[in-house]
Scaffold this motif. Structure first.
Motif: not given
Length: 495
Positions: A11-16, A26-36, A57-67
């Motif tokens: 629910n926090i990370i809604l991807l377009d 998008q993942i990184a920005h949504k997490m920053i938004n939730a932190i702020q 429902d994304v590739h693991r490398k995408t999450v690695v890049a976001a982290y």
């Protein structure tokens, strides 16, 4: 520390998926938004990359890049064999985690969280329309602008080895070369006797009026304008705290006698004029009144702010030279632009005044628009130097002369029973006075239904006056004929 299972990341990370922003960002920005906003608190443990990738429902490398992006920005800490944790500490309310809807995480605040003054003085009707056919208050036809020549000149400057000098900061009152060529042009066409030190470049006439108002007017100063006058200038003066005084305008321009009587009893700080073609009525201030105004200005000490926005277009005879050409007491501040001669979007204007005033105006301009567009000014300077702008104005004047004559003929033939007018000696607009039984707002709304825009800002209807300012410069012969026939059809049906 919080378990990652407790946090609803889906629910926090809604991807377009159709967005041009990469998914990892998008993942990184949504997490920053939730932190702020306090949904992800300090010390919260984030799920592993595989688990979050499955949730989103994304590739693991995408999450690695976001982290990695979050870690690089300092929002999270990645501890080997322990996990990934939020490390940015936010102030929490009452020791409780702030709760927020997922919808709010992707929205911007609808209103400021602080108070500020609102100005009713600067409110004006919005006259934007998507229809192609439009009467304006006197805009030129941008289809006539010498854009190919301008593009060639501009790109040529960019390719030169010395082009970098136009791309840095400057501390002068605009491009020196342009001001020199502009001074020569104004001397030749307007009878001035100036040099580069007498010119400050601006982003058009309105910026010049604003600068003059900000520097020369104090709250409570009296500013005299015609009845009627240019509404934007009036707004600028009122916003500066001026006391506005209007005096009559007749077929010879603003009433000198009314101004003289006013000055005998009341201190006046500034007189604002559009003398070549008075706005909105298009009448020309007579040569005799110009000299009388200069004499009154020197005697009573008021500034003449001369707005010469459409001097370049005159049809019946040579134009009357501006007041600035005969000013010997240093009382005139002259404002003009190339927005009518070329195109409104090319925001190139200028102020002409004694050098000491230009220097002070330059200080004020630098804190709001540090130097203007030095590259564009260089291009315009070169086009003045080779005569391209002068040739364009000469050609455009013939076109606008024909359009003025055509509209005059059509208004007389098609709308003669509804309105009266005098063919303007110059400029790009007619002043038409309508029968008082005609509701101009109803006409404007009916026009829009037939794909003709007649903006509210062109309508002047009071108990004593019913008039419309009709600009013709932007309409070719076919468009003008169609616009007049639409007006006739509407008026015939209403009356």
């Amino acid at each position: 520390m919080n378990s990652p299972v407790e946090i609803p990341f889906d629910n926090i990370i809604l991807l377009d998926r159709l967005s041009g922003t990469p998914v990892y960002l998008q993942i990184a920005h949504k997490m920053i938004n939730a932190i702020q906003r306090g949904l992800l608190s300090n010390g919260a443990r984030l799920p592993g990359t595989r688990a979050l990738a499955e949730t989103l429902d994304v590739h693991r490398k995408t999450v690695v890049a976001a982290y990695q992006e979050l870690h690089a920005q300092g929002w999270i800490e990645m501890l080997p064999n322990k996990g990934t944790y939020i490390t940015y500490k936010l102030q929490e309310s009452g020791g409780k985690q702030l709760l927020i809807n997922a919808e709010d995480l992707v929205s911007y605040p609808r209103a400021a969280g602080f108070s500020f003054d609102k100005s009713m003085l600067l409110d004006r009707p919005v006259s934007v329309s998507n229809v192609e056919l439009e009467f304006t208050d006197g805009l030129p036809d941008v289809r006539l602008a010498p854009l190919d020549k301008l593009a060639k000149t501009y790109s040529g400057i960019l390719r030169r080895k010395n082009s970098r000098k136009y791309l840095g900061y400057s501390h002068v009152e605009g491009n020196r070369f342009f001001r020199e060529k502009l001074a020569a042009y104004l001397n030749n066409t307007r009878g001035l006797h100036i040099n580069a030190e007498n010119i400050l470049t601006t982003r058009g006439v309105q910026m010049g009026i604003y600068l003059a108002s900000a520097l020369l007017i104090k709250r409570g100063d009296r500013v005299v304008v015609g009845d009627l006058s240019y509404y934007t200038a009036n707004m600028i003066f009122q916003n500066a705290g001026a006391n506005m005084i209007s005096i009559p305008v007749d077929s010879q321009g603003i009433s000198v006698e009314a101004l003289r009587k006013l000055c005998e009893t009341t201190p006046v700080r500034m007189l604002y004029l559009t003398p070549h073609h008075h706005y909105p009525t298009t009448v020309t201030l007579s040569a005799e009144r110009r000299m009388e105004l200069l004499s009154l200005s020197a005697k009573y000490g008021f500034i003449i702010l001369e707005d010469d926005h459409d001097y370049d277009f005159h049809y019946n005879s040579s134009p009357v030279l501006p007041l600035a050409s005969a000013d010997r007491a240093g009382m005139v501040v002259y404002i003009g632009s190339f927005c009518k001669a070329l195109a409104p979007g090319l925001r190139s204007g200028y102020m002409v005044a004694p050098a000491n005033l230009i220097a002070e105006l330059g200080k004020l301009r630098r804190i709001m628009d540090r130097q203007g567009d030095l590259m564009m000014e260089q291009a315009l300077g070169e086009m003045l130097d080779d005569g391209e702008i002068q040739r364009h104005i000469k050609k455009a004047q013939k076109v606008y002369h024909q359009r003025r004559d055509l509209l005059s003929t059509q208004l007389d033939a098609q709308l003669g029973e509804y309105l009266t007018f005098k063919s303007p000696p110059g400029g790009l607009a007619f002043w038409t006075e309508w029968r008082k039984d005609i509701n101009l707002m109803r006409v404007s709304k009916a026009c829009l239904k037939q794909n003709l825009h007649l903006p509210q800002t062109l309508l002047f209807q009071t108990g004593k006056l019913s008039a419309v300012r009709l600009g013709f410069g932007n309409l070719n012969e076919n468009e003008m004929t169609e616009a007049v026939l639409i007006l006739k059809d509407i008026l015939d049906k209403m009356h």
